[in-house]
Design a protein around this motif. Structure first.
Motif, PDB file in Angstrom:
ATOM      1  N   PHE A 158      38.816   7.737   5.662  1.00  8.92           N
ATOM      2  CA  PHE A 158      38.060   6.531   5.338  1.00  8.92           C
ATOM      3  C   PHE A 158      38.727   5.778   4.185  1.00  8.92           C
ATOM      4  CE2 PHE A 158      33.395   4.974   4.561  1.00  8.92           C
ATOM      5  CZ  PHE A 158      33.799   3.673   4.791  1.00  8.92           C
ATOM      6  N   ALA A 159      39.132   6.514   3.166  1.00  5.94           N
ATOM      7  CA  ALA A 159      39.703   5.864   1.987  1.00  5.94           C
ATOM      8  C   ALA A 159      41.182   5.521   2.141  1.00  5.94           C
ATOM      9  CB  ALA A 159      39.507   6.754   0.757  1.00  5.94           C
ATOM     10  N   ASN A 160      41.923   6.344   2.891  1.00  8.62           N
ATOM     11  CA  ASN A 160      43.382   6.201   2.880  1.00  8.62           C
ATOM     12  C   ASN A 160      44.032   6.093   4.257  1.00  8.62           C
ATOM     13  OD1 ASN A 160      43.553   6.571  -0.057  1.00  8.62           O
ATOM     14  ND2 ASN A 160      42.959   8.693   0.376  1.00  8.62           N
ATOM     15  N   GLY A 161      43.268   6.229   5.322  1.00  5.89           N
ATOM     16  CA  GLY A 161      43.854   6.211   6.655  1.00  5.89           C
ATOM     17  C   GLY A 161      44.370   4.838   7.049  1.00  5.89           C
ATOM     18  N   GLN A 162      45.225   4.814   8.056  1.00  5.87           N
ATOM     19  CA  GLN A 162      45.802   3.561   8.539  1.00  5.87           C
ATOM     20  C   GLN A 162      44.838   2.780   9.433  1.00  5.87           C
ATOM     21  OE1 GLN A 162      49.435   4.716  10.463  1.00  5.87           O
ATOM     22  NE2 GLN A 162      50.533   5.039   8.532  1.00  5.87           N
ATOM     23  N   LEU A 163      43.707   3.392   9.751  1.00  2.76           N
ATOM     24  CA  LEU A 163      42.715   2.770  10.623  1.00  2.76           C
ATOM     25  C   LEU A 163      41.335   2.906   9.999  1.00  2.76           C
ATOM     26  CD1 LEU A 163      43.917   4.470  13.938  1.00  2.76           C
ATOM     27  CD2 LEU A 163      44.388   2.093  13.299  1.00  2.76           C
ATOM     28  N   PRO A 164      40.370   2.071  10.414  1.00  2.00           N
ATOM     29  CA  PRO A 164      38.973   2.321  10.036  1.00  2.00           C
ATOM     30  C   PRO A 164      38.478   3.607  10.699  1.00  2.00           C
ATOM     31  CG  PRO A 164      39.287   0.077  10.844  1.00  2.00           C
ATOM     32  CD  PRO A 164      40.534   0.847  11.189  1.00  2.00           C
ATOM     33  N   ILE A 165      37.238   3.974  10.444  1.00  2.00           N
ATOM     34  CA  ILE A 165      36.671   5.177  11.049  1.00  2.00           C
ATOM     35  C   ILE A 165      35.339   4.821  11.696  1.00  2.00           C
ATOM     36  CG2 ILE A 165      35.487   5.926   8.921  1.00  2.00           C
ATOM     37  CD1 ILE A 165      36.234   8.833   9.783  1.00  2.00           C
ATOM     38  N   ALA A 166      35.023   5.466  12.812  1.00  3.71           N
ATOM     39  CA  ALA A 166      33.787   5.200  13.549  1.00  3.71           C
ATOM     40  C   ALA A 166      32.929   6.456  13.585  1.00  3.71           C
ATOM     41  CB  ALA A 166      34.100   4.725  14.970  1.00  3.71           C
ATOM     42  N   VAL A 167      31.624   6.274  13.399  1.00  4.83           N
ATOM     43  CA  VAL A 167      30.675   7.391  13.394  1.00  4.83           C
ATOM     44  C   VAL A 167      29.391   6.929  14.074  1.00  4.83           C
ATOM     45  CG1 VAL A 167      29.427   9.067  11.985  1.00  4.83           C
ATOM     46  CG2 VAL A 167      31.620   8.178  11.176  1.00  4.83           C
ATOM     47  N   ALA A 168      28.767   7.831  14.841  1.00  2.39           N
ATOM     48  CA  ALA A 168      27.444   7.557  15.419  1.00  2.39           C
ATOM     49  C   ALA A 168      26.393   8.125  14.464  1.00  2.39           C
ATOM     50  CB  ALA A 168      27.314   8.203  16.798  1.00  2.39           C
ATOM     51  N   PRO A 169      25.693   7.277  13.704  1.00  3.51           N
ATOM     52  CA  PRO A 169      24.789   7.789  12.673  1.00  3.51           C
ATOM     53  C   PRO A 169      23.558   8.500  13.207  1.00  3.51           C
ATOM     54  CG  PRO A 169      24.626   5.398  12.828  1.00  3.51           C
ATOM     55  CD  PRO A 169      25.774   5.809  13.694  1.00  3.51           C
ATOM     56  N   GLU A 170      23.266   8.354  14.509  1.00  2.00           N
ATOM     57  CA  GLU A 170      22.152   9.106  15.091  1.00  2.00           C
ATOM     58  C   GLU A 170      22.515  10.572  15.293  1.00  2.00           C
ATOM     59  OE1 GLU A 170      19.948   6.356  18.201  1.00  2.00           O
ATOM     60  OE2 GLU A 170      22.051   5.784  17.996  1.00  2.00           O
ATOM     61  N   GLY A 171      23.800  10.884  15.311  1.00  2.00           N
ATOM     62  CA  GLY A 171      24.231  12.269  15.417  1.00  2.00           C
ATOM     63  C   GLY A 171      24.328  12.805  16.827  1.00  2.00           C
ATOM     64  N   GLY A 172      23.721  12.141  17.791  1.00  3.06           N
ATOM     65  CA  GLY A 172      23.772  12.601  19.177  1.00  3.06           C
ATOM     66  C   GLY A 172      23.082  11.586  20.069  1.00  3.06           C
ATOM     67  N   THR A 173      23.204  11.766  21.378  1.00  2.00           N
ATOM     68  CA  THR A 173      22.591  10.837  22.321  1.00  2.00           C
ATOM     69  C   THR A 173      21.081  11.064  22.389  1.00  2.00           C
ATOM     70  OG1 THR A 173      22.923  12.359  24.178  1.00  2.00           O
ATOM     71  CG2 THR A 173      24.680  10.796  23.713  1.00  2.00           C
ATOM     72  N   ASN A 174      20.346   9.974  22.690  1.00  2.00           N
ATOM     73  CA  ASN A 174      18.907  10.135  22.907  1.00  2.00           C
ATOM     74  C   ASN A 174      18.473   9.641  24.284  1.00  2.00           C
ATOM     75  OD1 ASN A 174      18.760   7.339  22.783  1.00  2.00           O
ATOM     76  ND2 ASN A 174      17.602   7.260  20.870  1.00  2.00           N
ATOM     77  N   GLY A 175      19.425   9.103  25.076  1.00  2.00           N
ATOM     78  CA  GLY A 175      19.104   8.697  26.434  1.00  2.00           C
ATOM     79  C   GLY A 175      18.324   7.414  26.551  1.00  2.00           C
ATOM     80  N   HIS A 176      18.141   6.671  25.459  1.00  5.77           N
ATOM     81  CA  HIS A 176      17.333   5.453  25.463  1.00  5.77           C
ATOM     82  C   HIS A 176      18.134   4.286  24.895  1.00  5.77           C
ATOM     83  CE1 HIS A 176      14.185   8.448  25.889  1.00  5.77           C
ATOM     84  NE2 HIS A 176      13.287   7.509  26.087  1.00  5.77           N
TER      85      HIS A 176
END
Length: 470
Positions: A158-176
């Motif tokens: 996040f601080a030093n990588g050559q790319l941004p970073i992606a995260v799913a803040p829900e932590g998992g799928t909910n099917g909705h």
């Protein structure tokens, strides 16, 4: 009977990211085909169209990132397993196209690092871990209170990588597609860590979090296939099959709502008796009625989910604290600790007696985790999801969750969902949230820091909910 792990396993090792531009390019070329035919190439199902809104915002952010002015994290909704593929398509195909149209100069590749659940490689195979590492994936153990290696790796990227970073803040799928599950605080915390790391290095970049929503629609409403699927579930459950075409109810939506409620009430009653009789859970008996309301069904469902988690928690010696998602995460980690034994240096060197005991524990842990897997499918179910919008998509989402539950019990712990038809995805890019602006006030004391993380998480939740409501 579901297929279970039958022996103890070596520890789940961390899979370090090893970004490979060639692998990413090949995967990007194949992506449209993968989206269309990811599950069953011979069936007319999959995602054939992805439209994006406010993509110019993301293109401009990439331009600023590549110029060294900002660092940003993409916080994307995670309703279905196809979400990461759609996000990759957004970055690799749509953003560059929009950038060219808007005369925004971008360097290749337009991509991001991303975090993924280490458990995906357990059910999909080691090949998935290799692929994810090659395209920038960072595995994380969701149930661990502190997965140090994953967190440190993600923080560094996040601080030093050559790319941004992606995260799913829900932590998992909910099917909705229409419900955002409660967000985990990790994304907000990563944002403040990044500001801190930049501050220590005397770097001027602004840190942002970009909310992105993903929703799905069927190209043609799959009412006939829904009729087929409900008939299959009714037959598998032991209910008389009630064809929608033979119903006396005039409204199609009312027909499917009635069938869905009838099936749900029957399954809840069966599972209540299952836990009451064989796991000695104190669940009041309810007399079935034609006038049972959706509210009553949801109350019974939530009570049932609570009891199912208690059965697993009692076995692993865990307290029933937090919401359903929190409890599921803790149970997953407890089960993995019994199966993937970090305390055994070489499981093949164990004497037969000790190996037999280790295998016994692994088998039982996997079986107990099945209670948690059943709960995972229903954490987002509410009373008014279908009533708010009686669309084919919402009927399909709810019916497929029931299919998942039945499949886990009668067939496998990895249900192969039926394809109901071609779909399109709608991706909406929200306005970036500045973490840097919030950082100074978070430095007063530990309580202020915790409150800042809580407030940022709430604001991100509101932003994602607004994006799916627009």
């Amino acid at each position: 009977m579901p297929r279970l792990i039958d022996s103890t396993q070596p520890p789940l090792k961390f899979i370090p990211p090893s970004f490979n531009l060639l692998v990413l390019q090949i995967f990007g070329w194949l992506l449209p085909i993968i989206l269309r035919y990811r599950t069953r190439p011979w069936l007319p199902a999959g995602i054939i169209n992805i439209e994006a809104k406010n993509t110019k915002v993301l293109a401009e952010l990439y331009q600023q990132f590549q110029a060294g002015k900002i660092r940003f994290l993409i916080a994307f909704r995670h309703p279905e397993v196809e979400d990461p593929l759609c996000m990759l398509y957004l970055l690799s195909h749509i953003v560059p196209k929009v950038a060219r149209q808007q005369n925004i100069s971008l360097q290749h590749p337009v991509h991001s690092y991303f975090m993924y659940d280490r458990g995906m490689t357990v059910w999909a195979g080691n090949w998935l871990g290799w692929l994810f590492s090659q395209i920038g994936g960072v595995p994380v153990r969701r149930g661990r209170r502190l997965d140090r290696q994953a967190i440190q790796t993600a923080r560094e990227l996040f601080a030093n990588g050559q790319l941004p970073i992606a995260v799913a803040p829900e932590g998992g799928t909910n099917g909705h597609s229409g419900i955002v599950s409660p967000l985990e605080p990790g994304v907000a915390q990563m944002g403040f860590w990044c500001v801190e790391d930049l501050h220590k290095a005397n770097r001027p970049e602004t840190v942002l979090i970009v909310p992105i929503a993903i929703q799905y629609r069927y190209i043609d409403p799959p009412w006939s296939k829904l009729d087929w699927l409900l008939s299959k579930l009714e037959a598998d459950s032991g209910l008389p099959v009630q064809s929608s075409s033979q119903s006396a109810i005039p409204s199609r939506e009312e027909i499917y709502h009635q069938r869905l409620c009838r099936l749900a009430e029957y399954l809840i009653a069966e599972m209540e008796e299952f836990y009451r009789r064989f796991y000695h859970q104190d669940i009041p008996k309810t007399i079935s009625s034609d006038t049972t309301s959706d509210l009553d069904l949801i109350a019974r469902l939530h009570q049932l989910l609570d009891k199912a988690l208690q059965v697993a928690e009692q076995y692993f010696g865990l307290q029933s604290k937090g919401n359903f998602i929190d409890r599921c995460r803790r149970l997953e980690e407890a089960g993995w600790n019994y199966i993937y034994r970090e305390d055994l240096s070489d499981i093949n060197a164990l004497p037969p007696f000790k190996r037999g005991l280790a295998d016994w524990i692994a088998q039982e842990a996997d079986l107990r985790m099945l209670h948690m897997r059943l709960v995972e499918s229903f954490v987002a179910v509410t009373t008014n999801y279908i009533e708010q919008q009686s669309t084919a998509e919402r009927f399909a989402e709810t019916t497929l969750l029931i299919f998942d539950m039945l499949s886990r019990i009668k067939d496998t712990t990895l249900p192969g969902r039926p394809n109901l038809g071609w779909k399109k995805a709608k991706i909406t890019v929200g306005e970036p949230i500045s973490v840097t602006e919030r950082w100074i006030s978070s430095q007063v004391d530990k309580q202020a820091a915790r409150q800042a993380v809580t407030d940022l998480t709430k604001d991100l939740q509101v932003a994602l909910e607004k994006l799916i409501a627009d």
